[in-house]
Every structure is written in structure tokens, then in C-alpha cells.
Scaffold this motif. Structure first.
Motif, PDB file in Angstrom:
ATOM      1  N   MET A  34       0.842  -1.197   0.000  1.00 47.35           N
ATOM      2  CA  MET A  34       0.000   0.000   0.000  1.00 47.35           C
ATOM      3  C   MET A  34       0.882   1.253   0.000  1.00 47.35           C
ATOM      4  O   MET A  34       1.613   1.503   0.959  1.00 47.35           O
ATOM      5  CB  MET A  34      -0.908   0.004   1.230  1.00 47.35           C
ATOM      6  CG  MET A  34      -1.689   1.291   1.461  1.00 47.35           C
ATOM      7  SD  MET A  34      -3.125   1.474   0.378  1.00 47.35           S
ATOM      8  CE  MET A  34      -4.296   0.385   1.221  1.00 47.35           C
ATOM      9  N   ASP A  36       1.122   5.604  -0.429  1.00 41.42           N
ATOM     10  CA  ASP A  36       0.344   6.687   0.175  1.00 41.42           C
ATOM     11  C   ASP A  36       0.269   7.877  -0.780  1.00 41.42           C
ATOM     12  O   ASP A  36       1.299   8.481  -1.105  1.00 41.42           O
ATOM     13  CB  ASP A  36       1.012   7.107   1.492  1.00 41.42           C
ATOM     14  CG  ASP A  36       0.063   7.837   2.431  1.00 41.42           C
ATOM     15  OD1 ASP A  36      -1.001   8.276   1.979  1.00 41.42           O
ATOM     16  OD2 ASP A  36       0.395   7.958   3.626  1.00 41.42           O
ATOM     17  N   CYS A  73      -6.946   9.112   3.209  1.00 44.52           N
ATOM     18  CA  CYS A  73      -6.115   8.026   3.735  1.00 44.52           C
ATOM     19  C   CYS A  73      -6.867   7.072   4.654  1.00 44.52           C
ATOM     20  O   CYS A  73      -6.984   5.878   4.380  1.00 44.52           O
ATOM     21  CB  CYS A  73      -4.925   8.613   4.487  1.00 44.52           C
ATOM     22  SG  CYS A  73      -3.857   9.671   3.486  1.00 44.52           S
ATOM     23  N   CYS A  74      -7.343   7.577   5.803  1.00 37.97           N
ATOM     24  CA  CYS A  74      -7.889   6.698   6.832  1.00 37.97           C
ATOM     25  C   CYS A  74      -9.141   5.949   6.376  1.00 37.97           C
ATOM     26  O   CYS A  74      -9.217   4.723   6.537  1.00 37.97           O
ATOM     27  CB  CYS A  74      -8.158   7.485   8.111  1.00 37.97           C
ATOM     28  SG  CYS A  74      -8.504   6.438   9.538  1.00 37.97           S
ATOM     29  N   ARG A  77      -8.146   3.202   3.904  1.00 37.50           N
ATOM     30  CA  ARG A  77      -7.422   2.076   4.489  1.00 37.50           C
ATOM     31  C   ARG A  77      -8.349   1.180   5.308  1.00 37.50           C
ATOM     32  O   ARG A  77      -8.198  -0.051   5.305  1.00 37.50           O
ATOM     33  CB  ARG A  77      -6.258   2.595   5.331  1.00 37.50           C
ATOM     34  CG  ARG A  77      -5.142   3.180   4.476  1.00 37.50           C
ATOM     35  CD  ARG A  77      -4.172   4.043   5.255  1.00 37.50           C
ATOM     36  NE  ARG A  77      -3.240   4.678   4.343  1.00 37.50           N
ATOM     37  CZ  ARG A  77      -2.019   4.222   4.065  1.00 37.50           C
ATOM     38  NH1 ARG A  77      -1.572   3.128   4.668  1.00 37.50           N
ATOM     39  NH2 ARG A  77      -1.240   4.856   3.207  1.00 37.50           N
ATOM     40  N   THR A  80     -10.168  -0.929   2.864  1.00 33.21           N
ATOM     41  CA  THR A  80      -9.304  -1.983   2.341  1.00 33.21           C
ATOM     42  C   THR A  80      -9.189  -3.137   3.320  1.00 33.21           C
ATOM     43  O   THR A  80      -9.270  -4.311   2.938  1.00 33.21           O
ATOM     44  CB  THR A  80      -7.905  -1.417   2.037  1.00 33.21           C
ATOM     45  OG1 THR A  80      -8.007  -0.378   1.060  1.00 33.21           O
ATOM     46  CG2 THR A  80      -6.973  -2.495   1.514  1.00 33.21           C
ATOM     47  N   TYR A 216       1.194  -6.838   5.337  1.00 35.02           N
ATOM     48  CA  TYR A 216       0.636  -5.555   4.905  1.00 35.02           C
ATOM     49  C   TYR A 216       1.792  -4.556   4.974  1.00 35.02           C
ATOM     50  O   TYR A 216       2.183  -4.104   6.050  1.00 35.02           O
ATOM     51  CB  TYR A 216      -0.504  -5.160   5.835  1.00 35.02           C
ATOM     52  CG  TYR A 216      -1.227  -3.864   5.511  1.00 35.02           C
ATOM     53  CD1 TYR A 216      -2.106  -3.783   4.440  1.00 35.02           C
ATOM     54  CD2 TYR A 216      -1.052  -2.727   6.303  1.00 35.02           C
ATOM     55  CE1 TYR A 216      -2.792  -2.600   4.169  1.00 35.02           C
ATOM     56  CE2 TYR A 216      -1.733  -1.551   6.036  1.00 35.02           C
ATOM     57  CZ  TYR A 216      -2.598  -1.495   4.969  1.00 35.02           C
ATOM     58  OH  TYR A 216      -3.281  -0.325   4.704  1.00 35.02           O
ATOM     59  N   ALA A 218       3.008  -1.042   4.125  1.00 37.04           N
ATOM     60  CA  ALA A 218       2.371   0.250   3.842  1.00 37.04           C
ATOM     61  C   ALA A 218       3.403   1.365   3.948  1.00 37.04           C
ATOM     62  O   ALA A 218       3.735   1.815   5.049  1.00 37.04           O
ATOM     63  CB  ALA A 218       1.214   0.493   4.801  1.00 37.04           C
ATOM     64  N   ASP A 307      -3.654   4.222  -1.513  1.00 34.68           N
ATOM     65  CA  ASP A 307      -4.857   4.464  -0.716  1.00 34.68           C
ATOM     66  C   ASP A 307      -5.799   5.470  -1.363  1.00 34.68           C
ATOM     67  O   ASP A 307      -6.986   5.501  -1.063  1.00 34.68           O
ATOM     68  CB  ASP A 307      -4.502   4.895   0.713  1.00 34.68           C
ATOM     69  CG  ASP A 307      -3.636   6.141   0.766  1.00 34.68           C
ATOM     70  OD1 ASP A 307      -3.187   6.646  -0.282  1.00 34.68           O
ATOM     71  OD2 ASP A 307      -3.376   6.621   1.896  1.00 34.68           O
ATOM     72  N   ASN A 355     -11.277  -0.441  -3.572  1.00 33.14           N
ATOM     73  CA  ASN A 355     -10.509  -0.901  -2.418  1.00 33.14           C
ATOM     74  C   ASN A 355     -11.287  -1.903  -1.560  1.00 33.14           C
ATOM     75  O   ASN A 355     -10.687  -2.763  -0.910  1.00 33.14           O
ATOM     76  CB  ASN A 355     -10.022   0.275  -1.574  1.00 33.14           C
ATOM     77  CG  ASN A 355     -11.133   1.224  -1.163  1.00 33.14           C
ATOM     78  OD1 ASN A 355     -12.303   1.038  -1.497  1.00 33.14           O
ATOM     79  ND2 ASN A 355     -10.768   2.264  -0.430  1.00 33.14           N
TER      80      ASN A 355
END
Length: 475
Positions: A34, A36, A73-74, A77, A80, A216, A218, A307, A355
Motif C-alpha cells: 500500500m 500513500d 487516507c484513513c 485504508r 481496504t 501488509y 504500507a 490508498d 478498495n
């Protein structure tokens, strides 16, 4: 006139089942990479040569119509990790009552109001199915890597750093069997976050444990402040780059938050500088992907994604959080390294994927069934969607909260009550791919407008089973 095709095969499983697995001998290792704030159009042989070679020389599937319903972002995620939309997770932003780490974490460590939270993630499912699991990199906005002693359920190895960490940052680290530690990193090249994260990820996959793993990985890059690896400073520039027609422009019928944005030569220079910095920083991420790929054992499936997208001055906007194409479109591809069970498809898949499809796709391939009913689809299966919801909430007026619908051909969005006088947008993605003509204003009699209004009302309407903030456009 192009009308939407009714949705088919989109109903989630309406029962709950404990995770199960296929035979241990054939279970694949599973990796999510992932990035950003990376744009979909930066995955090229020039900017990401390692990933490009991996996709070209191994069984792989690339999804050119990959999007996120909530371009931040948040919320992206959490979608996902759970396979569910913001209106199910209750995570719409990066902070506040409707955003950030706390809104995804149940009491007593957070304030989540949804049954879909950090106890219903892919890590929980994979761990219950016998996988060893690791998060290496960024978790969620609001997770304090300086002081937090909380590790969400399902994760064996935990090494979390904050958004935008490149140098002089802290990490929350837990190795199975050891207490949580807070580590400090400085300003030397070896402290550079992408180097550190790659080293941690590679060390973990090579630790000799025979159990299948879920990683994961990221990266903090290329999110601002987009600091490149010292080896990549100045590698790229925007010299010769042809800006799209929307660069620095305001579309006909633009909503106020776009129409009122200032623009000058310094605005153009700022966006071009950010553009080049992101490319330099992405090159370092690509290097780490090549290193990780070389370290991965056979029978590993890897999914690469960002993301959210990012605006480089299109519509005068810098960043994300808006419903325009550059912000909601993401890179997404799947590759297999000497898989026991071959990928069921190869090449380019033009279907709309999101996602929320990541969890059901990877768990489905691994033979793991989620512990909760998910809203996403299996990208390696045959199900398809004709459109998807656009939903975003912010606690400021710029950009405004909105909800809408996007298909391959059309985008429609309705803004909340604070946005005057333009409350909605309709864009023809085929005739107007740069979204320079808001037909809701310039052609209000267009028959597609009502079609999209009706579809958005269905997808965005708050009801007793869906979580929406109290200033929602359809409240």
C-alpha cells in the motif's frame, strides 16, 4: 444517451461464518503493498521500473478502472482492511467523530460506533485461519507511534510509523513474545523510512517460520512532504510534461469551492514541484518493491495499490478529498510468484474495481472466509459492478461534504447544504474526460441528470442500517 446498467451480483453474503482454510500445503502467502497518495498514472517503466518488470514477467492482472469511493487516507485504508464502505465502517475522515484511528477502534481504546471495526479486518481473518501476520508501515491517521501501546487484534508483528514519516520519526514496534517498544530514528540515509520499512518487511518474511504469512507493507511515500531517498533527489522533473486541460482551470459550472480558488504562476510552480517530488519519492518505493519481491518465497500473491489518488493542480486543486478523476482513481495490480494455484486471469481487466474488493479477493484466493459479511467483490471472480458510491465527509467547508455516484461513463455528485449556489455536478466521462463541463449547471435538461440523481439517492440515502454524519447531503 448512455444510461446505467442495473447492478448485478453485488449482494454480500448475508450470514456469518468462522474463517476456514484450504489445505496448509497449498496455502499461498499473501502480501498487500500500500503506497500513500500515489496517482494511478505514475506506474510506468520510467517511474516504477521494478514493479513494471514484475508485472510484465510474472502472471499478473492490472486494473485500469480502479477507484476509491472515499478519497482520503484513513477511510480508504479501513475499507481496504475490512471490505466495507465508509457508510458501514463509520470512518469518513482522518480525524474527529467520523474519522481517524479512534473511530475505527472500539471502546475502551477508541469510540467506534460500527460493528465493522478493527476486530473485523483481514488480519483477524488471516490470523484465525492460521496465517502469521505483520503490519509494516503506516496504519491509520491518529495512531500515535510515540506513545501508543495498543496493537489491533490479528497482528503478530507490528511496526507502525506515522503519516509523512521520512526522517526523525518514531515507531511503535512489537515482535511476538516481546513487549511493545517505541523506537526512534534520526536523519541519516539509513534512517530513511522507506529503507527501514523495506528492511523490516524483508527480515520478517525471511525469518524461517514455515507457516504461511500475510504481510501488509504500507509505505509512507510518496505522501507529503515527499522527501526522496538521497539516491533519488532530482531524478525527475516536470520539464516537457504536458499539463491536462484542467490544470489551473475552473470548469464551466464549477462549484464555489473550486471557482473561488486563487491561481497564479506560483500556484503552478508549487504543483509542478510537488509532482516532481512525488515521482522522485515513488522511485524509492519501487526500489523497495523490487527488493521485497526478490525476498519473497514461491507461492506468494502480491496486490499493489495506493490508498487514494492525488491532484497536481487539476481544477486548481492540490491533494485529494474531491470527487474528480485524478483524486479517486488509483493504481491496482495483482501478481503471483510461482503460485501453486495459477491466477484465474491474466492481463488487463477493464471492470470497475474498488478498495473494498481487496479483502474478498485475497481471502478468496487463499481459501479464507471472512468472519463478517463484506460489501466488496472478488476481483479474480466474474462478478461486476456498473457504478459505485462516492462518499466523503469533512468537518470544514472546503471541500464540502458530498455524496454521489461514479460509473465508467458518468460522474454525479451532490454537495451538502453549505455549498451555494452550485449544489451538484454531472460530468460526461467519455465526451469530457477532464471534467471541464458541469452539465448539472450548463445543461440542466440533460436526461442523464435525473438518472444519476435517482441512482445517487439510492446509494447515498441514510437509513437505519447505514451510518452517515448528521450534515450528510441526503439527510
Amino acid at each position: 444517451m448512455r444510461r446505467l446498467v442495473p447492478l448485478v451480483l453485488l449482494l454480500p453474503v448475508l450470514f456469518t461464518i468462522r474463517p476456514v482454510t484450504v489445505a496448509a500445503a497449498t496455502r499461498p502467502n499473501v502480501v498487500i503493498i500500500m503506497t500513500d497518495d500515489q496517482r494511478w498514472d505514475t506506474v510506468t517503466s520510467q517511474y516504477m521500473p521494478q514493479l513494471s518488470l514484475i508485472l510484465a514477467n510474472n502472471p499478473s492482472v492490472t486494473y485500469p478502472n480502479a477507484f476509491v469511493p472515499n478519497t482520503l487516507c484513513c477511510p480508504s485504508r479501513t475499507s481496504t482492511l475490512t471490505g466495507d464502505y465508509s457508510h458501514t465502517t463509520g470512518v469518513f475522515g482522518n480525524a474527529g467523530r467520523w474519522g481517524g484511528f479512534l473511530s475505527f477502534t472500539p471502546s475502551p481504546n477508541g469510540n467506534s460506533i460500527s460493528t465493522v471495526n478493527d476486530r473485523t479486518t483481514m488480519a483477524v481473518d488471516m490470523h484465525a485461519a492460521g496465517y502469521r501476520t505483520a503490519l509494516i508501515g503506516k496504519y491509520l491517521n491518529g495512531y500515535n507511534t510515540t506513545t501508543s501501546t495498543y496493537v489491533p487484534p490479528g497482528w503478530n508483528r507490528w511496526f507502525s510509523v506515522s503519516t509523512g514519516a521520512y526522517y526523525n520519526y518514531r515507531a511503535t514496534s512489537r515482535v511476538p513474545g516481546s513487549p511493545i517498544r517505541h523506537l526512534s530514528f534520526g536523519s541519516t540515509p539509513n534512517d530513511y523510512a522507506t529503507r527501514v520499512l523495506a528492511s523490516k518487511a524483508i527480515g520478517w518474511v525471511q525469518n524461517g517460520n514455515p507457516a504461511p504469512f500475510f504481510l501488509y507493507y504500507a509505505t509512507t511515500a510518496p505522501h507529503g512532504p515527499n522527501i526522496p531517498d538521497p539516491r533519488d533527489v532530482g531524478r525527475f522533473s516536470t520539464a516537457g510534461y504536458v499539463h491536462p486541460p484542467s490544470f489551473g482551470k475552473v470548469e464551466d459550472g464549477a462549484p464555489n469551492y473550486i471557482a473561488q480558488l486563487p491561481w497564479s504562476a506560483s500556484s503552478a510552480a508549487f504543483n509542478d514541484h510537488s509532482h516532481a517530488q512525488q515521482l522522485d519519492t515513488t522511485f524509492g518505493v519501487d526500489r523497495s518493491i523490487g527488493q521485497l519481491w526478490s525476498a519473497l518465497p514461491d507461492n506468494t500473491i502480491v496486490l499493489f495499490m495506493s490508498d487514494n489518488g492525488y491532484m497536481w493542480g487539476e481544477h486548481r486543486w492540490s491533494g485529494k478529498m474531491v470527487p474528480y478523476n485524478e483524486a479517486i482513481r488509483i493504481p491496482l495490480a495483482i501478481a503471483g510468484k510461482n503460485l501453486v494455484d495459477p491466477l484465474p486471469t491474466n492481463g488487463t481487466d477493464p471492470r470497475i474495481v474498488l478498495n473494498v474488493d481487496v479483502l474478498p479477493t485475497l481471502e478468496g484466493y487463499a481459501g479464507v472466509t471472512s468472519g463478517h459479511a463484506v460489501e466488496g467483490l472478488d476481483m479474480l471472480g466474474t462478478s461486476a459492478r456498473s457504478d459505485f458510491v462516492l462518499e466523503h465527509w469533512v468537518d470544514t467547508l472546503v471541500p464540502p461534504t458530498y455524496c454521489g455516484v461514479r460509473s465508467v461513463d458518468w460522474m454525479y455528485v451532490r454537495y451538502n447544504r453549505y455549498e451555494e449556489p452550485v449544489k451538484e455536478g454531472l460530468y460526461d466521462e467519455v465526451a469530457d474526460p477532464f471534467e471541464m463541463n458541469n452539465l448539472a449547471v450548463t445543461d440542466p435538461s440533460n436526461p442523464e441528470l435525473q438518472v444519476m440523481r435517482d441512482r445517487a439517492a439510492t446509494l447515498c440515502q441514510a437509513d437505519g442500517n447505514i451510518i452517515y454524519p448528521n450534515d450528510w447531503p441526503y439527510s
